[in-house]
Write a protein that holds these residues in place. Structure first.
Motif, PDB file in Angstrom:
ATOM      1  N   PRO A  26       0.819  -1.213   0.000  1.00 25.02           N
ATOM      2  CA  PRO A  26       0.000   0.000   0.000  1.00 25.02           C
ATOM      3  C   PRO A  26       0.856   1.269   0.000  1.00 25.02           C
ATOM      4  N   GLY A  27       0.251   2.359  -0.471  1.00 27.69           N
ATOM      5  CA  GLY A  27       0.924   3.646  -0.370  1.00 27.69           C
ATOM      6  C   GLY A  27       1.115   4.026   1.079  1.00 27.69           C
ATOM      7  N   GLY A  28       0.158   3.662   1.934  1.00 25.30           N
ATOM      8  CA  GLY A  28       0.258   3.908   3.363  1.00 25.30           C
ATOM      9  C   GLY A  28      -0.651   2.963   4.116  1.00 25.30           C
ATOM     10  N   MET A  29      -0.292   2.660   5.354  1.00 31.75           N
ATOM     11  CA  MET A  29      -1.098   1.753   6.171  1.00 31.75           C
ATOM     12  C   MET A  29      -0.908   2.142   7.638  1.00 31.75           C
ATOM     13  N   GLU A  30      -1.983   2.634   8.269  1.00 30.86           N
ATOM     14  CA  GLU A  30      -1.906   3.214   9.604  1.00 30.86           C
ATOM     15  C   GLU A  30      -2.917   2.576  10.547  1.00 30.86           C
ATOM     16  N   ILE A  31      -2.548   2.488  11.827  1.00 29.08           N
ATOM     17  CA  ILE A  31      -3.452   1.979  12.863  1.00 29.08           C
ATOM     18  C   ILE A  31      -3.594   3.036  13.959  1.00 29.08           C
ATOM     19  N   MET A  32      -4.814   3.185  14.463  1.00 28.30           N
ATOM     20  CA  MET A  32      -5.090   4.011  15.642  1.00 28.30           C
ATOM     21  C   MET A  32      -5.881   3.176  16.629  1.00 28.30           C
ATOM     22  N   ASP A  33      -5.576   3.334  17.934  1.00 25.34           N
ATOM     23  CA  ASP A  33      -6.301   2.578  18.953  1.00 25.34           C
ATOM     24  C   ASP A  33      -7.502   3.377  19.452  1.00 25.34           C
ATOM     25  N   ASN A  34      -8.234   2.790  20.407  1.00 26.44           N
ATOM     26  CA  ASN A  34      -9.488   3.393  20.860  1.00 26.44           C
ATOM     27  C   ASN A  34      -9.287   4.766  21.500  1.00 26.44           C
ATOM     28  N   LEU A  35      -8.243   4.918  22.291  1.00 30.35           N
ATOM     29  CA  LEU A  35      -7.979   6.218  22.898  1.00 30.35           C
ATOM     30  C   LEU A  35      -7.793   7.292  21.838  1.00 30.35           C
ATOM     31  N   SER A  36      -7.015   6.980  20.813  1.00 26.50           N
ATOM     32  CA  SER A  36      -6.752   7.943  19.741  1.00 26.50           C
ATOM     33  C   SER A  36      -8.007   8.212  18.927  1.00 26.50           C
ATOM     34  N   ILE A  37      -8.774   7.176  18.663  1.00 30.17           N
ATOM     35  CA  ILE A  37     -10.016   7.326  17.896  1.00 30.17           C
ATOM     36  C   ILE A  37     -10.936   8.340  18.570  1.00 30.17           C
ATOM     37  N   ASN A  38     -11.126   8.173  19.856  1.00 33.88           N
ATOM     38  CA  ASN A  38     -12.055   9.062  20.568  1.00 33.88           C
ATOM     39  C   ASN A  38     -11.504  10.478  20.708  1.00 33.88           C
ATOM     40  N   ALA A  39     -10.191  10.599  20.874  1.00 32.90           N
ATOM     41  CA  ALA A  39      -9.597  11.935  20.930  1.00 32.90           C
ATOM     42  C   ALA A  39      -9.808  12.672  19.617  1.00 32.90           C
ATOM     43  N   VAL A  40      -9.605  11.967  18.526  1.00 39.42           N
ATOM     44  CA  VAL A  40      -9.775  12.571  17.202  1.00 39.42           C
ATOM     45  C   VAL A  40     -11.225  12.976  16.961  1.00 39.42           C
TER      46      VAL A  40
END
Length: 489
Positions: A253-267
């Motif tokens: 892929p051109g890019g592949m990123e993961i975010m966890d639950n804490l980051s999801i809710n902050a965003v």
């Protein structure tokens, strides 16, 4: 921060600097110098004695020569967005800030290259060439504010480094002001240059080998098609396993990123994209680019792999506006972390992507052991972790504890076969951990290279390498002894 006991004639120095850059190019009032006392790593602070703002290679060279004549240490700084204290001043130092060197000097679309000054902002490069169907691939999360000179110093990466490589893979040539004040050109218009790869040596040297004043970058043709997939999971392990299987299937892929639950809710609290499910344990963002038929086939394959690992929902964006919306939260993740805690301490380590699941479990165990929450946002495709350790700096001793926790995470990365930095550099923050990766002989060899370019040790002293006074006796060879001490304030 302290240097050895030295007395500098600052009125004379300032007068000489003003003769080179003009009075408006020298900052010397104490209250104005506060702006420059740290970079993005705000736990380390020290005002420089004076800030000089050159506009050309010639001016940078003259400023360096003045510093040499007076034996004053000097530090190069760009936009100040670095996260490892690489542009941190030391006491009685001159900060050479390249922020006013922001011209795009040449556009050569036919040969797919562009020449810029170091103060040009990362995203400006793509803006300058996008109308002709080109773009600049390295894209740090801070790309709308970080400068190319700083990207070169730290060998910055970004979302697209998985497929296209980090900054060093896109720098063809450099005009440099050496720590002797001499001006040299390294590299060339094509990658296949004979002789030593001095361009590759300089990129990532964090201002210890000189200052880049003109940078020739490689630009790429915009792909025919781009798809962005967002998959959400109830388990972080499932997201990590999806990453391994996507790469294992032959898709890059051109890019592949993961975010966890804490980051999801902050965003979602801050950016409110409406795209990230708040109850997901993890989300996986995958960008695919290339020919239309290839991208369509790869999208179907990625969707199948994610569903096999238990993805609940998968959104696919194909037009620019939709894609931007899916990426918006990830790009804002560091800023959004401020919603979670008064302060956070970010680390930057690399692990083999096949070990994502196991290492994330060990990071969670460290979080429990130290008693600090950790939000995880990372470049999953190449295993570049960015754990955000949440804390309150007003609590006595908290910073020391989270620094220790960050150090344990870096050691964990090294034990897994990884690195203590993927793109943020070593700077003042991580130099004590260099012996975790390198032997005494390795460190000595690097220092000999540094001394060839920086024989008087005046260029960005006290960075990258451990010294006995900061990291304990026997923490590695320390040839940079003239200005060794950097302390947290």
């Amino acid at each position: 921060m302290q240097t050895q006991d030295k007395t500098f004639n600052w009125p004379v120095l300032i007068q000489q600097f003003e003769a080179v850059v003009g009075k408006d190019g020298v900052v010397r009032r104490r209250e104005e110098l506060l702006v420059y006392e740290c970079d993005g790593l705000t736990s380390y602070r020290q005002r420089p004695a004076v800030v000089v703002l050159p506009r050309s290679t010639e001016q940078v060279s003259h400023v360096v020569q003045i510093c040499i004549a007076h034996q004053v240490p000097f530090i190069a700084r760009g936009a100040g967005t670095g996260l490892s204290g690489g542009a941190l001043p030391i006491e009685n130092s001159v900060l050479i800030v390249t922020a006013l060197m922001r011209q795009i000097l040449d556009l050569d679309l036919e040969n797919q290259r562009v020449v810029v000054q170091p103060g040009v902002i990362n995203s400006w490069v793509t803006q300058a060439v996008s109308g002709a169907g080109f773009y600049y691939a390295p894209d740090p999360s801070s790309q709308i504010v970080c400068s190319i000179g700083g990207n070169v110093a730290e060998n910055s990466g970004g979302v697209h480094c998985l497929k296209y490589g980090v900054t060093t893979n896109h720098v063809l040539a450099l005009k440099l002001v050496l720590p002797t004040g001499e001006v040299v050109d390294v590299g060339g218009a094509v990658p296949e240059m004979p002789g030593y790869d001095l361009t590759g040596l300089f990129v990532g040297s964090e201002g210890t080998l000189g200052i880049a004043t003109e940078i020739t970058l490689k630009i790429l043709k915009s792909p025919e098609a781009v798809h962005v997939l967002l998959a959400d999971f109830t388990q972080m392990e499932a997201a990590g396993n999806s990453v391994a299987d996507i790469i294992g299937s032959g898709i890059i892929p051109g890019g592949m990123e993961i975010m966890d639950n804490l980051s999801i809710n902050a965003v979602e609290d801050v950016v409110a994209t409406g795209c990230y499910p708040r109850d997901a344990e993890a989300i996986l963002l995958v960008e695919l680019d290339g020919l239309e038929a290839e991208v369509a086939a790869s999208s179907r394959q990625v969707e199948t792999i994610c569903r096999q690992h238990g993805a609940r929902n998968i959104a696919i964006a194909t037009d620019p506006e939709q894609r931007l919306k899916l990426w918006k939260g990830r790009k804002a993740a560091f800023a959004a972390a401020g919603k979670l805690s008064p302060d956070y301490y970010v680390q930057d380590g690399v692990i083999p992507r096949t070990q994502l699941s196991s290492i994330l479990k060990e990071i969670a165990a460290l979080s429990d052991r130290f008693g600090y929450q950790i939000a995880n946002v990372f470049h999953a495709g190449d295993g570049n972790l960015h754990p955000l350790i949440l804390f309150d700096n007003r609590i006595p001793g908290a910073l020391e504890q989270v620094e220790e926790l960050g150090g344990e995470i870096l050691k964990l990365c090294v034990r897994a076969g990884g690195s203590i930095s993927g793109e943020h550099g070593i700077g003042a923050d991580k130099r004590c951990y260099m012996p975790e990766m390198f032997t005494e002989t390795d460190l000595e060899t690097m220092q000999w290279v540094r001394q060839v370019f920086n024989p008087q040790g005046l260029a960005n002293p006290g960075k990258m390498f451990p010294t006995p006074r900061t990291c304990g006796e026997g923490a590695g060879v320390a040839l940079d002894r003239q200005y060794p001490t950097i302390e947290r304030l």
